[in-house]
Design a protein around this motif. Structure first.
Motif, PDB file in Angstrom:
ATOM      1  N   LYS A 117       0.833  -1.210   0.000  1.00 18.14           N
ATOM      2  CA  LYS A 117       0.000   0.000   0.000  1.00 18.14           C
ATOM      3  C   LYS A 117       0.868   1.260   0.000  1.00 18.14           C
ATOM      4  O   LYS A 117       0.546   2.248  -0.662  1.00 18.14           O
ATOM      5  N   GLU A 118       1.964   1.215   0.719  1.00 21.05           N
ATOM      6  CA  GLU A 118       2.882   2.350   0.720  1.00 21.05           C
ATOM      7  C   GLU A 118       3.482   2.563  -0.672  1.00 21.05           C
ATOM      8  O   GLU A 118       3.592   3.695  -1.150  1.00 21.05           O
ATOM      9  N   MET A 119       3.877   1.468  -1.322  1.00 18.05           N
ATOM     10  CA  MET A 119       4.416   1.589  -2.677  1.00 18.05           C
ATOM     11  C   MET A 119       3.353   2.123  -3.637  1.00 18.05           C
ATOM     12  O   MET A 119       3.645   2.971  -4.494  1.00 18.05           O
ATOM     13  N   ALA A 120       2.120   1.629  -3.495  1.00 16.03           N
ATOM     14  CA  ALA A 120       1.037   2.101  -4.363  1.00 16.03           C
ATOM     15  C   ALA A 120       0.781   3.591  -4.153  1.00 16.03           C
ATOM     16  O   ALA A 120       0.588   4.346  -5.115  1.00 16.03           O
ATOM     17  N   ASN A 121       0.790   4.022  -2.901  1.00 12.34           N
ATOM     18  CA  ASN A 121       0.557   5.440  -2.611  1.00 12.34           C
ATOM     19  C   ASN A 121       1.704   6.314  -3.120  1.00 12.34           C
ATOM     20  O   ASN A 121       1.482   7.433  -3.598  1.00 12.34           O
ATOM     21  N   TYR A 122       2.919   5.792  -3.029  1.00 13.24           N
ATOM     22  CA  TYR A 122       4.062   6.551  -3.554  1.00 13.24           C
ATOM     23  C   TYR A 122       3.993   6.634  -5.075  1.00 13.24           C
ATOM     24  O   TYR A 122       4.315   7.672  -5.662  1.00 13.24           O
ATOM     25  N   CYS A 123       3.559   5.562  -5.725  1.00 17.46           N
ATOM     26  CA  CYS A 123       3.382   5.586  -7.186  1.00 17.46           C
ATOM     27  C   CYS A 123       2.349   6.643  -7.578  1.00 17.46           C
ATOM     28  O   CYS A 123       2.530   7.369  -8.560  1.00 17.46           O
ATOM     29  N   ALA A 124       1.268   6.722  -6.825  1.00 13.17           N
ATOM     30  CA  ALA A 124       0.246   7.725  -7.108  1.00 13.17           C
ATOM     31  C   ALA A 124       0.788   9.137  -6.925  1.00 13.17           C
ATOM     32  O   ALA A 124       0.345  10.076  -7.589  1.00 13.17           O
ATOM     33  N   GLU A 125       1.769   9.259  -6.047  1.00 11.94           N
ATOM     34  CA  GLU A 125       2.363  10.575  -5.777  1.00 11.94           C
ATOM     35  C   GLU A 125       3.338  11.001  -6.870  1.00 11.94           C
ATOM     36  O   GLU A 125       3.328  12.156  -7.309  1.00 11.94           O
ATOM     37  N   ILE A 126       4.181  10.069  -7.343  1.00 16.25           N
ATOM     38  CA  ILE A 126       5.237  10.466  -8.290  1.00 16.25           C
ATOM     39  C   ILE A 126       4.921  10.101  -9.729  1.00 16.25           C
ATOM     40  O   ILE A 126       5.630  10.517 -10.638  1.00 16.25           O
ATOM     41  N   GLY A 127       3.861   9.282  -9.949  1.00 16.92           N
ATOM     42  CA  GLY A 127       3.442   8.993 -11.307  1.00 16.92           C
ATOM     43  C   GLY A 127       3.834   7.625 -11.805  1.00 16.92           C
ATOM     44  O   GLY A 127       4.818   7.475 -12.541  1.00 16.92           O
ATOM     45  N   ALA A 128       3.047   6.592 -11.426  1.00 20.19           N
ATOM     46  CA  ALA A 128       3.251   5.225 -11.916  1.00 20.19           C
ATOM     47  C   ALA A 128       1.985   4.445 -11.621  1.00 20.19           C
ATOM     48  O   ALA A 128       1.204   4.818 -10.736  1.00 20.19           O
TER      49      ALA A 128
END
Length: 453
Positions: A119-130
């Motif tokens: 979930k942390e990786m998914a949220n970071y992807c949503a933040e930086i674009g992935a």
């Protein structure tokens, strides 16, 4: 190739393949004012008409037909957009996929001890674009690939694009040695999809790699592969106190400690259901007869016991989480001290160990100068260990957990290397997205050809 982060928004009122490009996006990528483009995501490409609109945001509106053709969930997405002016093609991504063991359809969708981390990786992807997703060997090798993506902090299974990069978190060593996994690697290679954390590495192959490195050899406990009874007899006579470890073990499970006290042999188990008190034997033969049923189940190594520093008579060791940051370099993203539970000889959290900051706990044992020296040399050895393993194994690796100890004479020791380290062992100043989650995603950007700067 020009690249920028965009917001992709569904365009509900348009039919067919159609998109609207904001003038801010047009300027960011220096796009020609033409009406037809190719749009690529995963392995899918669509030809789409386009028009340009006035909007201060870097935004791309796309019809639902485009979302469906590219196998993206119909919702607003933050992605990277690359533009190749020579082919007049947009590329959306990166599509980052975590590979897991199979999950039953009737299970509550949760991914064990990596659920929060994902979930942390998914949220970071949503933040930086992935686009972040989770999938299995079976689902990834279907024509219509299926996977889980995060929607309102819950996992939802849908068709997904073919990934740009795959992060292997399969827990089963047996599965990694199967024909199914081999076929998956062939599929990934045929489609130019990098897969990292290629497979589990066992304790014996790691030891052999380190033993051939002159810089690391002084920090290795004496270790040998247990192949016959005489190996154990010689080893326990030489060192009096040894560990017997399965070469494929993890989390402190199935470890045996053997002590020779004037020809009285004490065995300590970490096996589930076993007493924490030693079992005492009056001869080596009697002791070996008791151990043999455990030893014949799987290969083991024998390792001298390091007399590690202790706090309140509880053994102390250290975990350094190392991540690859470019094609040559590694960095430490997290480091913790692990204090064994009372009367336990392993420090793993699964066995009741406790976590502390390294500097804090070392300062309780040593003076400031010694504390700083040990912190520095432990970090240097951990990074050298990560680089050495990566250079001497087949496949792509992006993270290692390096377990180390310090003996009573203040000498550092390398205990173990974990190729799929636990995600429960980490301190973070930002509890919402820990440094290792960011490091994994940034590495995915690097090896899939996207710019994360």
């Amino acid at each position: 190739m020009a690249e920028t982060k965009i917001l992709m928004i569904p365009l509900e009122e348009k039919n067919g393949f159609y998109m609207e490009i904001s003038d801010s996006l047009q300027k960011a990528l220096t796009l020609p004012l033409i009406q037809t483009f190719s749009l690529h995501c995963g392995k899918e490409t669509v030809r789409t008409k386009a028009s340009f609109i006035r909007n201060e945001k870097i935004v791309l509106y796309a019809s639902e037909e485009i979302y469906n053709a590219l196998h993206l969930p119909i919702k607003s997405l933050t992605l990277r957009l690359q533009y190749d002016k020579f082919t007049n093609t947009f590329k959306l991504g990166p599509v980052i996929c975590v590979l897991i063991d199979s999950i039953q359809d009737d299970e509550k969708i949760q991914f064990g001890n990596i659920d929060d981390f994902c979930k942390e990786m998914a949220n970071y992807c949503a933040e930086i674009g992935a686009f972040f997703c989770i999938s299995t060997l079976t689902d990834l090798q279907q024509n219509q690939k299926k996977g889980f993506h995060l929607s309102h902090q819950n996992w939802k299974k849908e068709t997904i694009p073919c990934p740009d990069v795959i992060y292997n978190r399969i827990r089963s060593r047996k599965l990694e040695y199967s024909q199914k996994y081999l076929k998956f690697l062939q599929f990934a290679a045929a489609n130019d999809i990098p897969v990292f954390n290629h497979r589990y590495l066992n304790k014996w192959e790691i030891h052999k790699i380190f033993a051939s490195n002159q810089h690391l050899l002084p920090y290795l406990p004496k270790t040998m592969l247990l192949t016959k009874k005489s190996d154990l007899q010689v080893f326990v006579n030489d060192f009096q106190d040894v560990f017997i470890k399965p070469i494929n073990g993890s989390q402190g499970r199935r470890i045996i400690r053997l002590k020779n006290k004037n020809d009285l042999f004490e065995i300590y188990f970490t096996h589930p259901g076993k007493s924490e008190q030693p079992i005492i034997f009056h001869s080596f033969q009697e002791m070996y007869k008791h151990l043999f049923p455990y030893l014949k189940r799987e290969p083991h190594i024998i390792q001298q016991t390091i007399d590690t520093i202790k706090l309140d008579n509880r053994p102390l060791d250290f975990r350094f989480l190392c991540h690859k940051i470019n094609h040559q370099g590694w960095k430490i993203t997290s480091s913790v001290a692990r204090l064994s539970a009372k009367d336990q000889f392993v420090s793993n959290l699964a066995k009741g160990g406790e976590l502390y900051k390294i500097k804090k706990i070392l300062s309780d044992i040593f003076d400031k100068s010694t504390c700083l020296h040990l912190c520095s040399i432990l970090s240097e050895i951990a990074l050298e260990a990560a680089k050495t393993v990566e250079m001497n194994v087949e496949g792509e690796y992006g993270e290692f957990g390096i377990d180390m100890a310090v003996s009573e004479d203040q000498k550092p020791w390398i205990l173990e290397v974990n190729t799929k380290p636990s995600k429960n062992i980490e301190y973070s100043l930002n509890p919402s997205i820990r440094p290792s989650a960011k490091a994994i995603i940034r590495y995915c950007f690097l090896i899939s050809g996207y710019d994360v700067s």
